[in-house]
Motif scaffolding. Structure first.
Motif, PDB file in Angstrom:
ATOM      1  N   LEU A  77      34.062  24.971  32.649  1.00  0.00           N
ATOM      2  CA  LEU A  77      33.830  23.983  31.593  1.00  0.00           C
ATOM      3  C   LEU A  77      34.029  24.512  30.180  1.00  0.00           C
ATOM      4  CD1 LEU A  77      33.192  21.007  31.339  1.00  0.00           C
ATOM      5  CD2 LEU A  77      30.774  21.588  31.260  1.00  0.00           C
ATOM      6  N   PRO A  78      33.619  25.731  29.860  1.00  0.00           N
ATOM      7  CA  PRO A  78      33.830  26.201  28.493  1.00  0.00           C
ATOM      8  C   PRO A  78      35.302  26.204  28.059  1.00  0.00           C
ATOM      9  CG  PRO A  78      32.210  27.575  29.563  1.00  0.00           C
ATOM     10  CD  PRO A  78      32.791  26.658  30.622  1.00  0.00           C
ATOM     11  N   SER A  79      36.217  26.309  29.002  1.00  0.00           N
ATOM     12  CA  SER A  79      37.638  26.316  28.649  1.00  0.00           C
ATOM     13  C   SER A  79      38.289  24.933  28.770  1.00  0.00           C
ATOM     14  CB  SER A  79      38.391  27.320  29.515  1.00  0.00           C
ATOM     15  OG  SER A  79      38.350  26.915  30.868  1.00  0.00           O
ATOM     16  N   TYR A  80      37.514  23.918  29.144  1.00  0.00           N
ATOM     17  CA  TYR A  80      38.075  22.566  29.271  1.00  0.00           C
ATOM     18  C   TYR A  80      38.481  22.032  27.901  1.00  0.00           C
ATOM     19  CZ  TYR A  80      38.298  17.509  29.655  1.00  0.00           C
ATOM     20  OH  TYR A  80      38.693  16.190  29.559  1.00  0.00           O
ATOM     21  N   ASP A  81      39.694  21.508  27.837  1.00  0.00           N
ATOM     22  CA  ASP A  81      40.213  20.919  26.601  1.00  0.00           C
ATOM     23  C   ASP A  81      40.445  19.442  26.842  1.00  0.00           C
ATOM     24  OD1 ASP A  81      41.462  20.245  24.233  1.00  0.00           O
ATOM     25  OD2 ASP A  81      43.336  21.297  24.711  1.00  0.00           O
ATOM     26  N   PRO A  82      39.667  18.562  26.200  1.00  0.00           N
ATOM     27  CA  PRO A  82      39.824  17.125  26.428  1.00  0.00           C
ATOM     28  C   PRO A  82      41.178  16.575  25.996  1.00  0.00           C
ATOM     29  CG  PRO A  82      38.253  17.539  24.665  1.00  0.00           C
ATOM     30  CD  PRO A  82      38.614  18.856  25.255  1.00  0.00           C
TER      31      PRO A  82
END
Length: 103
Positions: free
Chosen positions: A59-64
């Protein structure tokens, strides 16, 4: 109710309420997607669970801007299903071999 973007940003910091809200909101869709693809309730539950475990780690690397959150979840679930399928194909079922002798 907070927006999806706000929940995701809070979940990135491992805020429990935001994580629970995301899981509650998206679990049914991920489970239905896995069930549709596998046609197996137990396997679909396992895939949904593993999907969210992987999401928590990534999740910390998720880019919307890269993909919608539901698309992101479905991609992870699809990758898990593909991995499971490959493992099943690599491990053959045991078969009993019989040797025939000529009289």
């Amino acid at each position: 109710m907070q927006s999806e973007t706000q929940l995701i940003e809070q979940a990135k910091t491992m805020e429990k309420a935001a994580l629970n809200a995301l899981i509650t909101a998206y679990w049914p869709a991920v489970y239905r997607f896995a069930l549709y693809k596998t046609q197996d309730e137990e396997e679909a539950k396992e895939i949904a669970q593993e999907t969210f475990l992987r999401v928590l780690r990534a999740l910390p690397s998720y880019d919307p801007n890269g993909a919608a959150f539901q698309t992101y979840l479905n991609r992870i679930a699809t990758n898990l299903m593909t991995d499971r399928w490959r493992k099943k194909q690599r491990s053959p079922d045991c078969a009993e071999l019989t040797v025939q002798t000529t009289p």
